[in-house]
Design a protein around this motif. Structure first.
Motif, PDB file in Angstrom:
ATOM      1  N   VAL A  33       0.849  -1.200   0.000  1.00  0.00           N
ATOM      2  CA  VAL A  33       0.000   0.000   0.000  1.00  0.00           C
ATOM      3  C   VAL A  33       0.880   1.245   0.000  1.00  0.00           C
ATOM      4  CG1 VAL A  33      -1.700   1.322   1.312  1.00  0.00           C
ATOM      5  CG2 VAL A  33      -1.917  -1.166   1.139  1.00  0.00           C
ATOM      6  N   ILE A  34       1.929   1.228   0.829  1.00  0.00           N
ATOM      7  CA  ILE A  34       2.872   2.351   0.858  1.00  0.00           C
ATOM      8  C   ILE A  34       3.517   2.537  -0.511  1.00  0.00           C
ATOM      9  CG2 ILE A  34       5.049   3.165   1.848  1.00  0.00           C
ATOM     10  CD1 ILE A  34       4.249   1.545   4.401  1.00  0.00           C
ATOM     11  N   ALA A  35       3.923   1.425  -1.120  1.00  0.00           N
ATOM     12  CA  ALA A  35       4.548   1.481  -2.447  1.00  0.00           C
ATOM     13  C   ALA A  35       3.584   2.051  -3.475  1.00  0.00           C
ATOM     14  CB  ALA A  35       5.005   0.084  -2.874  1.00  0.00           C
ATOM     15  N   GLY A  36       2.314   1.636  -3.400  1.00  0.00           N
ATOM     16  CA  GLY A  36       1.318   2.133  -4.335  1.00  0.00           C
ATOM     17  C   GLY A  36       1.116   3.633  -4.210  1.00  0.00           C
ATOM     18  N   LEU A  37       0.966   4.114  -2.980  1.00  0.00           N
ATOM     19  CA  LEU A  37       0.790   5.553  -2.748  1.00  0.00           C
ATOM     20  C   LEU A  37       2.001   6.341  -3.247  1.00  0.00           C
ATOM     21  CD1 LEU A  37      -0.644   5.308   0.874  1.00  0.00           C
ATOM     22  CD2 LEU A  37      -1.916   6.078  -1.130  1.00  0.00           C
ATOM     23  N   SER A  38       3.190   5.834  -2.946  1.00  0.00           N
ATOM     24  CA  SER A  38       4.416   6.539  -3.332  1.00  0.00           C
ATOM     25  C   SER A  38       4.638   6.492  -4.835  1.00  0.00           C
ATOM     26  CB  SER A  38       5.617   5.922  -2.602  1.00  0.00           C
ATOM     27  OG  SER A  38       5.485   6.048  -1.195  1.00  0.00           O
ATOM     28  N   MET A  39       4.294   5.375  -5.464  1.00  0.00           N
ATOM     29  CA  MET A  39       4.480   5.259  -6.909  1.00  0.00           C
ATOM     30  C   MET A  39       3.554   6.197  -7.672  1.00  0.00           C
ATOM     31  SD  MET A  39       6.855   3.581  -8.357  1.00  0.00           S
ATOM     32  CE  MET A  39       6.164   3.338  -9.997  1.00  0.00           C
ATOM     33  N   PHE A  62      14.704   4.158   5.872  1.00  0.00           N
ATOM     34  CA  PHE A  62      13.788   4.011   4.742  1.00  0.00           C
ATOM     35  C   PHE A  62      12.328   3.815   5.155  1.00  0.00           C
ATOM     36  CE2 PHE A  62      17.925   3.107   3.000  1.00  0.00           C
ATOM     37  CZ  PHE A  62      17.884   3.699   1.748  1.00  0.00           C
ATOM     38  N   ILE A  63      12.059   3.869   6.457  1.00  0.00           N
ATOM     39  CA  ILE A  63      10.666   3.837   6.939  1.00  0.00           C
ATOM     40  C   ILE A  63      10.392   5.073   7.796  1.00  0.00           C
ATOM     41  CG2 ILE A  63       8.922   2.585   8.259  1.00  0.00           C
ATOM     42  CD1 ILE A  63      10.407  -0.008   7.610  1.00  0.00           C
ATOM     43  N   ALA A  64      11.168   5.227   8.875  1.00  0.00           N
ATOM     44  CA  ALA A  64      10.936   6.367   9.773  1.00  0.00           C
ATOM     45  C   ALA A  64      11.260   7.699   9.099  1.00  0.00           C
ATOM     46  CB  ALA A  64      11.780   6.203  11.039  1.00  0.00           C
ATOM     47  N   GLY A  97      13.158   2.453  -0.665  1.00  0.00           N
ATOM     48  CA  GLY A  97      13.022   1.662   0.553  1.00  0.00           C
ATOM     49  C   GLY A  97      12.285   0.357   0.317  1.00  0.00           C
ATOM     50  N   ILE A  98      11.245   0.384  -0.504  1.00  0.00           N
ATOM     51  CA  ILE A  98      10.508  -0.834  -0.828  1.00  0.00           C
ATOM     52  C   ILE A  98      11.411  -1.799  -1.587  1.00  0.00           C
ATOM     53  CG2 ILE A  98       8.571  -1.778  -2.132  1.00  0.00           C
ATOM     54  CD1 ILE A  98       7.743  -0.283   0.394  1.00  0.00           C
ATOM     55  N   ILE A  99      12.184  -1.273  -2.537  1.00  0.00           N
ATOM     56  CA  ILE A  99      13.129  -2.111  -3.283  1.00  0.00           C
ATOM     57  C   ILE A  99      14.147  -2.734  -2.326  1.00  0.00           C
ATOM     58  CG2 ILE A  99      14.943  -2.095  -5.038  1.00  0.00           C
ATOM     59  CD1 ILE A  99      13.418   0.198  -6.420  1.00  0.00           C
ATOM     60  N   LEU A 100      14.677  -1.925  -1.401  1.00  0.00           N
ATOM     61  CA  LEU A 100      15.644  -2.426  -0.427  1.00  0.00           C
ATOM     62  C   LEU A 100      15.032  -3.524   0.430  1.00  0.00           C
ATOM     63  CD1 LEU A 100      18.384  -2.220   1.050  1.00  0.00           C
ATOM     64  CD2 LEU A 100      17.338  -0.477   2.511  1.00  0.00           C
ATOM     65  N   ASN A 101      13.808  -3.323   0.888  1.00  0.00           N
ATOM     66  CA  ASN A 101      13.148  -4.321   1.732  1.00  0.00           C
ATOM     67  C   ASN A 101      12.986  -5.657   1.013  1.00  0.00           C
ATOM     68  OD1 ASN A 101      10.044  -5.461   2.289  1.00  0.00           O
ATOM     69  ND2 ASN A 101      11.282  -5.156   4.133  1.00  0.00           N
ATOM     70  N   ARG A 102      12.534  -5.616  -0.231  1.00  0.00           N
ATOM     71  CA  ARG A 102      12.346  -6.868  -0.978  1.00  0.00           C
ATOM     72  C   ARG A 102      13.685  -7.539  -1.269  1.00  0.00           C
ATOM     73  NH1 ARG A 102       7.848  -5.453   0.748  1.00  0.00           N
ATOM     74  NH2 ARG A 102       5.943  -5.583  -0.513  1.00  0.00           N
ATOM     75  N   PHE A 103      14.720  -6.741  -1.526  1.00  0.00           N
ATOM     76  CA  PHE A 103      16.060  -7.302  -1.731  1.00  0.00           C
ATOM     77  C   PHE A 103      16.586  -7.932  -0.443  1.00  0.00           C
ATOM     78  CE2 PHE A 103      18.062  -5.086  -5.673  1.00  0.00           C
ATOM     79  CZ  PHE A 103      17.127  -5.726  -6.470  1.00  0.00           C
ATOM     80  N   ASN A 104      16.357  -7.253   0.685  1.00  0.00           N
ATOM     81  CA  ASN A 104      16.804  -7.802   1.967  1.00  0.00           C
ATOM     82  C   ASN A 104      16.180  -9.161   2.237  1.00  0.00           C
ATOM     83  OD1 ASN A 104      18.549  -5.748   2.718  1.00  0.00           O
ATOM     84  ND2 ASN A 104      16.992  -4.592   3.820  1.00  0.00           N
TER      85      ASN A 104
END
Length: 390
Positions: A216-222, A296-298, A326-333
């Motif tokens: 949802v965060i990714a959608g809003l930001s995109m 990448f969140i706070a 941040g979303i890309i980093l999270n999925r990579f992590n």
């Protein structure tokens, strides 16, 4: 309505076209190597690391960043926020192309494209999380195509068929939200079966919730990020309504992103507390986890909040770009960096340069297709004779 460019159908030797052309040529060459020589010819995948960036980036990141479609359509058609209606078509187009390219990327990883529908018609694996993900993605891609189709129908002048599809808008939106909720969370659930492979700071019984909320965060930001780029490169295609509503969309979606990021931050902290993983924060992986959590969140949550309070759209747009990273980093992590963390460095996965070429190739295809459609079809303006275009 804005004027359509007279050079829309002509090829021009612009820097973008030249770079895109080189990438496409390289992508076609590596594609041939992949499907003639197998995975071993173009990847560094092994039995220990069967999923590389084609899953970590092309699938997990691609699906998350395509969430703007269901987020925006739900806001407008379910929650009645009509002031954001100008953002619907760009968001739906981005989501449709995103999911279509995710399916294309899966062909590279799975191979044998003609067998992609097998789980549905030959060997039903209904007890598998992957089956649910596959079914939902296939259905949602179909929904997105139907939601996007009125744009093409207006371009082609198919008024009667378009009228039928428009009447299905609410039903399609509801169905799309249900499907998105299911597969966005299920992508996280895939990692529930690997507690010994994923680092404890990223492994949690709440990971399906993390995936959905972060989507949802990714959608809003995109939506904000895509709007920023569109206003720079497709400004001449936008009508007065789209231009007038742009600031409101940025402020409204920025406010929603700030609240959602705050909730996501609390969920991540609760997850660490629930599993009593505090001691891992003193390790190297713990430091990297804090980079993701705080940086990448706070941080983007704070920047979003300040931007909304000050009504500073420039600040909000920077926060959106940072959140997408941040979303890309999270999925990579989750899929690469913190996965198989216990293996020695010599056995850890690092992508082959040809894997990177394919991922860049797929992203480039998305950009080229978006530009092709946006410069020819009524994405940023209402077509003449269609007052209900949005």
């Amino acid at each position: 309505m804005s004027n359509e460019g007279t050079t829309a159908g002509k090829f021009q030797m612009t820097p973008f076209n030249m770079v895109a052309g080189v990438i496409v040529i390289l992508g076609v060459i590596v594609t041939i190597l992949r499907f003639t020589g197998g995975l071993g010819a173009v990847t560094n995948l092994t039995d220990y690391n069967p999923w590389g960036i084609w899953i970590g980036f092309d699938l997990l990141v691609g699906v998350a960043l395509s969430a703007g479609g269901f987020v925006t359509s739900a806001a407008v058609y379910i929650f009645g926020l009509k002031k954001y209606h100008s953002a619907v078509r760009p968001a739906i187009l981005t989501a449709f192309l995103g999911y279509a390219l995710v399916v294309l990327a899966l062909h590279y990883d799975v191979g044998r494209p003609w067998r992609l529908p097998y789980p549905f018609i030959v060997q039903q694996g209904t007890s598998s999380v992957l089956f649910e993900v596959g079914a939902c993605v296939a259905l949602y891609l179909t929904v997105l195509f139907i939601e996007w189709s009125p744009t093409a129908m207006e371009w082609l002048g198919l008024k009667k068929i378009r009228g039928i599809v428009i009447k299905l808008t609410l039903l399609l939106t509801i169905f799309g939200v249900i499907l998105s909720t299911l597969h966005q969370s299920s992508l996280g659930a895939l990692f529930l079966i690997a507690p010994s492979k994923l680092h404890p700071l990223w492994y949690s019984k709440y990971i399906p919730i993390y995936f959905f909320v972060s989507a949802v965060i990714a959608g809003l930001s995109m939506v904000i990020f895509e709007s920023t780029l569109s206003h720079r490169y497709f400004h001449d295609k936008m009508d007065e309504t789209h231009l007038a509503e742009s600031r409101g969309v940025t402020l409204g979606f920025g406010k929603a992103a700030a609240y959602t990021l705050a909730g996501y931050f609390l969920l991540k902290v609760i997850g660490v507390a629930a599993d009593n993983d505090w001691h891992y924060l003193a390790t190297g992986y713990g430091a990297w986890f804090l980079v993701e959590l705080l940086g990448f969140i706070a941080l983007p949550c704070f920047v979003y909040a300040v931007g909304v309070r000050e009504k500073n759209t420039t600040l909000i747009r920077w926060a959106a770009a940072w959140t997408v990273l941040g979303i890309i980093l999270n999925r990579f992590n989750i899929s690469l960096i913190a996965f198989n963390y216990h293996l020695p460095a010599s056995e850890r996965y690092f992508p082959h340069w040809m894997e990177v070429v394919i991922s860049v190739f797929i992203v480039t295809l998305g950009l080229v297709l978006f530009r092709f459609i946006a410069t020819r079809m009524p994405i940023f303006y209402e077509a003449a004779g269609y007052d209900d275009a949005h």
